[in-house]
Design a protein around this motif. Structure first.
Motif, PDB file in Angstrom:
ATOM      1  N   LEU A 259       0.846  14.737  -5.698  1.00 11.55           N
ATOM      2  CA  LEU A 259      -0.584  14.793  -5.401  1.00 11.55           C
ATOM      3  C   LEU A 259      -0.728  15.835  -4.315  1.00 11.55           C
ATOM      4  O   LEU A 259       0.191  16.032  -3.522  1.00 11.55           O
ATOM      5  N   CYS A 260      -1.870  16.482  -4.260  1.00 11.22           N
ATOM      6  CA  CYS A 260      -2.064  17.388  -3.135  1.00 11.22           C
ATOM      7  C   CYS A 260      -2.114  16.542  -1.859  1.00 11.22           C
ATOM      8  O   CYS A 260      -2.316  15.320  -1.907  1.00 11.22           O
ATOM      9  N   PHE A 261      -1.914  17.180  -0.744  1.00  9.94           N
ATOM     10  CA  PHE A 261      -1.845  16.477   0.536  1.00  9.94           C
ATOM     11  C   PHE A 261      -3.089  15.625   0.770  1.00  9.94           C
ATOM     12  O   PHE A 261      -2.999  14.455   1.133  1.00  9.94           O
ATOM     13  N   ARG A 262      -4.250  16.203   0.528  1.00  5.33           N
ATOM     14  CA  ARG A 262      -5.507  15.490   0.777  1.00  5.33           C
ATOM     15  C   ARG A 262      -5.640  14.257  -0.113  1.00  5.33           C
ATOM     16  O   ARG A 262      -6.020  13.179   0.347  1.00  5.33           O
ATOM     17  N   HIS A 263      -5.315  14.384  -1.390  1.00  4.38           N
ATOM     18  CA  HIS A 263      -5.442  13.246  -2.295  1.00  4.38           C
ATOM     19  C   HIS A 263      -4.387  12.174  -2.002  1.00  4.38           C
ATOM     20  O   HIS A 263      -4.643  10.987  -2.191  1.00  4.38           O
ATOM     21  N   ALA A 264      -3.219  12.582  -1.542  1.00  5.80           N
ATOM     22  CA  ALA A 264      -2.213  11.596  -1.136  1.00  5.80           C
ATOM     23  C   ALA A 264      -2.730  10.790   0.058  1.00  5.80           C
ATOM     24  O   ALA A 264      -2.578   9.565   0.110  1.00  5.80           O
TER      25      ALA A 264
ATOM     26  N   LEU B 190      -8.881   7.167  -7.399  1.00  3.77           N
ATOM     27  CA  LEU B 190      -7.617   6.741  -6.838  1.00  3.77           C
ATOM     28  C   LEU B 190      -7.534   5.229  -6.690  1.00  3.77           C
ATOM     29  O   LEU B 190      -6.464   4.668  -6.806  1.00  3.77           O
ATOM     30  N   GLU B 191      -8.669   4.598  -6.439  1.00  5.22           N
ATOM     31  CA  GLU B 191      -8.663   3.142  -6.281  1.00  5.22           C
ATOM     32  C   GLU B 191      -8.222   2.433  -7.545  1.00  5.22           C
ATOM     33  O   GLU B 191      -7.710   1.324  -7.496  1.00  5.22           O
ATOM     34  N   HIS B 192      -8.418   3.063  -8.701  1.00  6.52           N
ATOM     35  CA  HIS B 192      -8.132   2.413  -9.972  1.00  6.52           C
ATOM     36  C   HIS B 192      -6.737   2.724 -10.503  1.00  6.52           C
ATOM     37  O   HIS B 192      -6.348   2.177 -11.531  1.00  6.52           O
ATOM     38  N   LEU B 193      -6.009   3.580  -9.826  1.00 11.05           N
ATOM     39  CA  LEU B 193      -4.640   3.861 -10.248  1.00 11.05           C
ATOM     40  C   LEU B 193      -3.763   2.671  -9.894  1.00 11.05           C
ATOM     41  O   LEU B 193      -3.849   2.122  -8.803  1.00 11.05           O
ATOM     42  N   ILE B 194      -2.935   2.291 -10.821  1.00 10.98           N
ATOM     43  CA  ILE B 194      -2.040   1.164 -10.617  1.00 10.98           C
ATOM     44  C   ILE B 194      -0.615   1.706 -10.505  1.00 10.98           C
ATOM     45  O   ILE B 194      -0.158   2.411 -11.411  1.00 10.98           O
ATOM     46  N   PRO B 195       0.068   1.385  -9.419  1.00 12.17           N
ATOM     47  CA  PRO B 195       1.450   1.841  -9.288  1.00 12.17           C
ATOM     48  C   PRO B 195       2.302   1.292 -10.429  1.00 12.17           C
ATOM     49  O   PRO B 195       2.436   0.089 -10.594  1.00 12.17           O
ATOM     50  N   ASP B 196       2.825   2.174 -11.254  1.00 15.67           N
ATOM     51  CA  ASP B 196       3.738   1.787 -12.325  1.00 15.67           C
ATOM     52  C   ASP B 196       4.680   2.942 -12.600  1.00 15.67           C
ATOM     53  O   ASP B 196       4.560   4.016 -12.006  1.00 15.67           O
ATOM     54  N   GLU B 197       5.621   2.753 -13.497  1.00 11.38           N
ATOM     55  CA  GLU B 197       6.624   3.782 -13.761  1.00 11.38           C
ATOM     56  C   GLU B 197       6.035   5.028 -14.416  1.00 11.38           C
ATOM     57  O   GLU B 197       6.500   6.134 -14.179  1.00 11.38           O
TER      58      GLU B 197
ATOM     59  N   ALA C  20       1.630  -0.940  -2.315  1.00 15.64           N
ATOM     60  CA  ALA C  20       1.193   0.231  -3.079  1.00 15.64           C
ATOM     61  C   ALA C  20       1.270   1.489  -2.219  1.00 15.64           C
ATOM     62  O   ALA C  20       1.701   2.548  -2.688  1.00 15.64           O
ATOM     63  N   ARG C  21       0.864   1.370  -0.966  1.00 18.55           N
ATOM     64  CA  ARG C  21       0.942   2.526  -0.061  1.00 18.55           C
ATOM     65  C   ARG C  21       2.392   2.924   0.192  1.00 18.55           C
ATOM     66  O   ARG C  21       2.725   4.103   0.224  1.00 18.55           O
ATOM     67  N   GLN C  22       3.267   1.942   0.351  1.00 15.01           N
ATOM     68  CA  GLN C  22       4.682   2.240   0.547  1.00 15.01           C
ATOM     69  C   GLN C  22       5.273   2.891  -0.704  1.00 15.01           C
ATOM     70  O   GLN C  22       6.063   3.832  -0.608  1.00 15.01           O
TER      71      GLN C  22
ATOM     72  N   ALA D 246      -5.183   5.735   2.007  1.00 12.64           N
ATOM     73  CA  ALA D 246      -6.268   5.084   2.746  1.00 12.64           C
ATOM     74  C   ALA D 246      -7.054   4.124   1.869  1.00 12.64           C
ATOM     75  O   ALA D 246      -7.578   3.116   2.359  1.00 12.64           O
ATOM     76  N   SER D 247      -7.141   4.395   0.574  1.00 15.49           N
ATOM     77  CA  SER D 247      -7.982   3.566  -0.289  1.00 15.49           C
ATOM     78  C   SER D 247      -7.244   2.376  -0.881  1.00 15.49           C
ATOM     79  O   SER D 247      -7.867   1.385  -1.233  1.00 15.49           O
ATOM     80  N   TRP D 248      -5.928   2.465  -0.994  1.00 12.78           N
ATOM     81  CA  TRP D 248      -5.176   1.347  -1.560  1.00 12.78           C
ATOM     82  C   TRP D 248      -5.040   0.243  -0.520  1.00 12.78           C
ATOM     83  O   TRP D 248      -4.555   0.459   0.578  1.00 12.78           O
TER      84      TRP D 248
END
Length: 96
Positions: free
Chosen positions: A19-24, A1-8, A36-38, A29-31
């Motif tokens: 994403l499942c609730f836990r992964h969301a 998740l840390e390596h995902l970049i918010p994009d279209e 990015a969190r918003q 928490a990791s970003w």
């Protein structure tokens, strides 16, 4: 998740599958960047609004007054809601 970049591209995937609730929670928490969190929060709100609408439609069509109406995409909404809450994937671990 840390390596995902918010994009279209990622936004499209998340709007469709979420994403499942836990992964969301883990992503939020990791970003490190608040933006990015918003961004993730907005995408997940859209996903959950659609899931909620499908749950309401599924419930409505189970009312005897609407039983003659055909089901659409809401036909599998119970499975999708469980996948979101429990982190299950269709076809894994016996899930239908």
């Amino acid at each position: 998740l840390e390596h995902l970049i918010p994009d279209e591209h990622l936004a499209g995937l998340l709007r469709q599958h979420g994403l499942c609730f836990r992964h969301a929670q883990l992503a939020a928490a990791s970003w490190k960047q608040e933006s990015a969190r918003q961004w993730l929060g907005e995408i997940m709100r859209e996903f959950l609004a659609e899931l909620t609408a499908d749950l309401k439609e599924f419930q409505r069509k189970h009312d005897h007054r609407h039983r003659d109406q055909p089901f659409g995409r809401e036909i599998n909404v119970v499975r999708r809601a469980l996948e979101f809450l429990l982190g299950l994937e269709a076809g894994v671990g016996g899930a239908p």
